[in-house]
Design an enzyme around this catalytic site. Sequence first.
Site, PDB file in Angstrom:
ATOM      1  N   ASP A 379       0.850  -1.197   0.000  1.00 21.94           N
ATOM      2  CA  ASP A 379       0.000   0.000   0.000  1.00 21.94           C
ATOM      3  C   ASP A 379       0.885   1.246   0.000  1.00 21.94           C
ATOM      4  O   ASP A 379       2.109   1.149   0.158  1.00 21.94           O
ATOM      5  CB  ASP A 379      -0.876  -0.076   1.267  1.00 21.94           C
ATOM      6  CG  ASP A 379      -1.954   0.984   1.283  1.00 21.94           C
ATOM      7  OD1 ASP A 379      -2.295   1.516   0.221  1.00 21.94           O
ATOM      8  OD2 ASP A 379      -2.447   1.281   2.395  1.00 21.94           O
ATOM      9  N   GLU A 382       2.558   5.141  -3.936  1.00 17.16           N
ATOM     10  CA  GLU A 382       2.568   6.128  -5.045  1.00 17.16           C
ATOM     11  C   GLU A 382       3.932   6.764  -5.205  1.00 17.16           C
ATOM     12  O   GLU A 382       4.269   7.110  -6.353  1.00 17.16           O
ATOM     13  CB  GLU A 382       1.486   7.183  -4.793  1.00 17.16           C
ATOM     14  CG  GLU A 382       0.072   6.667  -4.913  1.00 17.16           C
ATOM     15  CD  GLU A 382      -0.335   5.738  -3.756  1.00 17.16           C
ATOM     16  OE1 GLU A 382       0.219   5.912  -2.657  1.00 17.16           O
ATOM     17  OE2 GLU A 382      -1.150   4.835  -3.971  1.00 17.16           O
ATOM     18  N   ASP A 462      -9.041   4.417  -1.712  1.00 17.33           N
ATOM     19  CA  ASP A 462      -9.887   4.825  -0.586  1.00 17.33           C
ATOM     20  C   ASP A 462     -11.184   5.472  -1.060  1.00 17.33           C
ATOM     21  O   ASP A 462     -11.321   6.696  -1.097  1.00 17.33           O
ATOM     22  CB  ASP A 462      -9.104   5.767   0.329  1.00 17.33           C
ATOM     23  CG  ASP A 462      -7.932   5.053   0.986  1.00 17.33           C
ATOM     24  OD1 ASP A 462      -7.911   3.800   0.961  1.00 17.33           O
ATOM     25  OD2 ASP A 462      -7.040   5.737   1.512  1.00 17.33           O
TER      26      ASP A 462
HETATM   27  C1  GLC Z   1      -4.528   3.419   3.047  1.00 19.78           C
HETATM   28  C2  GLC Z   1      -5.151   2.279   2.252  1.00 19.78           C
HETATM   29  C3  GLC Z   1      -6.207   1.606   3.084  1.00 19.78           C
HETATM   30  C4  GLC Z   1      -5.609   1.118   4.387  1.00 19.78           C
HETATM   31  C5  GLC Z   1      -4.946   2.275   5.131  1.00 19.78           C
HETATM   32  C6  GLC Z   1      -4.183   1.823   6.368  1.00 19.78           C
HETATM   33  O1  GLC Z   1      -5.464   4.411   3.257  1.00 19.78           O
HETATM   34  O2  GLC Z   1      -5.654   2.710   1.020  1.00 19.78           O
HETATM   35  O3  GLC Z   1      -6.792   0.534   2.380  1.00 19.78           O
HETATM   36  O4  GLC Z   1      -6.591   0.560   5.186  1.00 19.78           O
HETATM   37  O5  GLC Z   1      -4.027   2.940   4.268  1.00 19.78           O
HETATM   38  O6  GLC Z   1      -3.195   0.913   6.035  1.00 19.78           O
END
Ligand code: GLC
Length: 779
Positions: A379, A382, A462
């Site tokens: 995650d 970017e 998100d």
């Molecule tokens: C980011 C991700 C989300 C995750 C969060 C905490 O916002 O997109 O899916 O739950 O980080 O890791």
Amino acid sequence: MPEQPVIVSADGVTLEVSAPAEGILRIRVGFGALPPGESWAVPKPRRGGAIPLLVLDTPDSVVLRTETMEAVIARRDLRLRLSGADGAPMLDDATGRHLEFAGGGFALRKTMPADTHYFGLGDKAGPLDRRGGAYVLWNTDSPFYGAATDPLYKAIPFFLGVTEDGCAHGVFLDNHWRTSFDFGRGERDVLCIRAEGGPLDYYVLAGPDAKSVLRRYDWLTGPAPLMPRWALGFQQSRWSYTTQAEVEAIAGRLRDGAIPADAIYLDIDYQDRNRPFTVDGARFPDLGGLASRLRGQGLRLVLITDMHIPHAPDAGYAPYDSGTAEDAWVTDPDGAAFVGEVWPGPSVFPDFSRARVRAWWGGLYAAFVQLGASGFWNDMNEPSVFQAPSGTMPLTSVHRIEEPDFLPRKATHAEMHNVYGLLNSRATYEGLLVHAPDRRPFVLTRASAAGGQRYAATWTGDNVSSWDHLRLSTAMVASLGLSGFAWSGADIGGFGGPRPSADLLTRWTQIGAFHPLFRYHCMTGKPAQEVWADGPEHEAIRRRFIEERYRLLPYLYTLAEENSRTGLPILRPVFLEFPAVLKAPLDAGDFMLGDALLVAPSPVPESPGDYEIRLPGPGWYDYWTGERLDSMSVTITPAIERLPIFVRPGAIVPRQDVMQSTAEPVAGSLYLDVYLDGREAHGTIYTDDGESFGYRNGAYLRRAISCVAHGRGLRLSFGARDGSYPPWWRAVQVTVHGWTGEAVVRDAAGEAISSSVLACPRFTWMEREEADAVTIGPA
Ligand code: GLC
């Protein structure tokens, strides 16, 4: 045979054309000598290939011809006109200035014929048809985005142009700097492609139709791997299940409630102070034990492993220490590691553009693989950097490219930003293969780029618990599928915002059950958002749809395998199968799952009002009742427990019994629903062990299934066996929809195996090697 590339120059500008494969032309343009032509998206054997070309030199132009394409380059101004071999126009430079180079970047202008619609560019939130819109490609952490938010998480500079009679071409710009694509918004009927830096290096992909373009794009940028079968199961996530006991309770509730499921995710809170590759031992005293108990319940454990590494010198934190010893970090221009704030606090960022750093990163997974985690989630890649006005690292940060196929050199973050997520997921994927060479990795990534489908599945980031976002989710998943990423889904129920209403979560579950990735996920602090959270009635409806997903697994897995060979998406916008729908405004609600099923939620899913579905042709079937419809137009009165699905006449859909997890051995029958188109229908079934790479060495089973006219009846048969994997079924339960009259079913020896049922023969067929055909017909 003429030399490739063919080079034409005018006013100091060089234009180079080559034909790496039939139906694909590569075009490179620049001042003087062109750069080496390296690529993160297109593997070298692909971009370097060359098929035979015919070249005609005339005083005004150079003409190149392959079997399927023709390019005419004007000598005076390098204006390029591309057409199909039959002379049908494909893509032309715009009138006026079609090429501009300024400030290290460029602009390229093409005409947009009035009847052409444009699709692609990855996870854009706007309308599926990009005509009239303008989009930026710059990977961005965009929490709670809306329909107009741009850019989002992925940068995929590939689009399709499709006409209303189904002619298609594709364009892939192999440039990962910040780019923009304006489809006639700034200038009517002009497509303008701009980049802030990097090469003008693009590919034009011939059709004739949209599926052919997608196959060519897949050939060029590489296929998605066949993911493990469990990844098609229902996945339960939230930010976060914060203790081991809570995870066990969730697993127990899924099983007690007979809710089929295959995976549970742990988000950042399982870690010690949000530090990747650590475990908070107080809250998760025995992660290995948890993984193995879940496994015993048919549930896989998926762990988040973000790529930011806390800046923790002298703290005994191994990933920081080993990464520092490896000199692994992206640096500031002065050579010191760049430090930016993310979940763990001040953090450093691995420089994945170095093969050595990717290998080091892959090594970090050893312990988690050993303790039994089955999938990993990359995650924030970017990369997201908090408190930085740009949301990411400075454009001047320094990466080092040390990579086979590339000249070793330093590169700024402006160049590397959009491929950072791709390279992160590549490092994870390749690392997992080192630890478990015969297990298909499952990696989920948020950011990626063209070609990133080779390493990971993705999701739409998100989103928000709103009806608008439910609507957006299908269009985004469809667009990702047209952009190489067949394996995608949205956070079901919505990530942010107030908790979804019971109806919203139920509708989202119904629709999400037919999206390729089927995962519940929501933000920290939200009230419970699991299947059972709204009481028994909603739980029962949601369970029924999850069960239907499991019944359809043979069909879904067959589609997933087809995707890994051809690049055709699993979820498809209706126009991909039936381009004539482009003549009417596109309705974002309905979509195809493969080429057989049309899933038709209301375009306004919150509304109790009736809506109309126009089927793409006559003779379709209702999936739930098996009945043939007399009309192409169906009026639907929504009911919360129902989601209309229709079946294309001529399809054969394979199904199985409901199971609680793909870990259970598939038992029972193979169900074949035959939906006649006249007296004909065709389908395929693919299966293998679901987990290893044995299928690459022949351990799979693929069989065509066909039902064709035979005398006054039908002949149903399996095609030749392809692959050595044994079928899991012992019996085949066949239902023939659309047959009218009485029927007797006979095996290959002519023995009756079932007799007369009016309108809908239903029979059990003990498939045997030597008798893979039955006839169905009047007595
Ligand atoms: C980011 C991700 C989300 C995750 C969060 C905490 O916002 O997109 O899916 O739950 O980080 O890791």
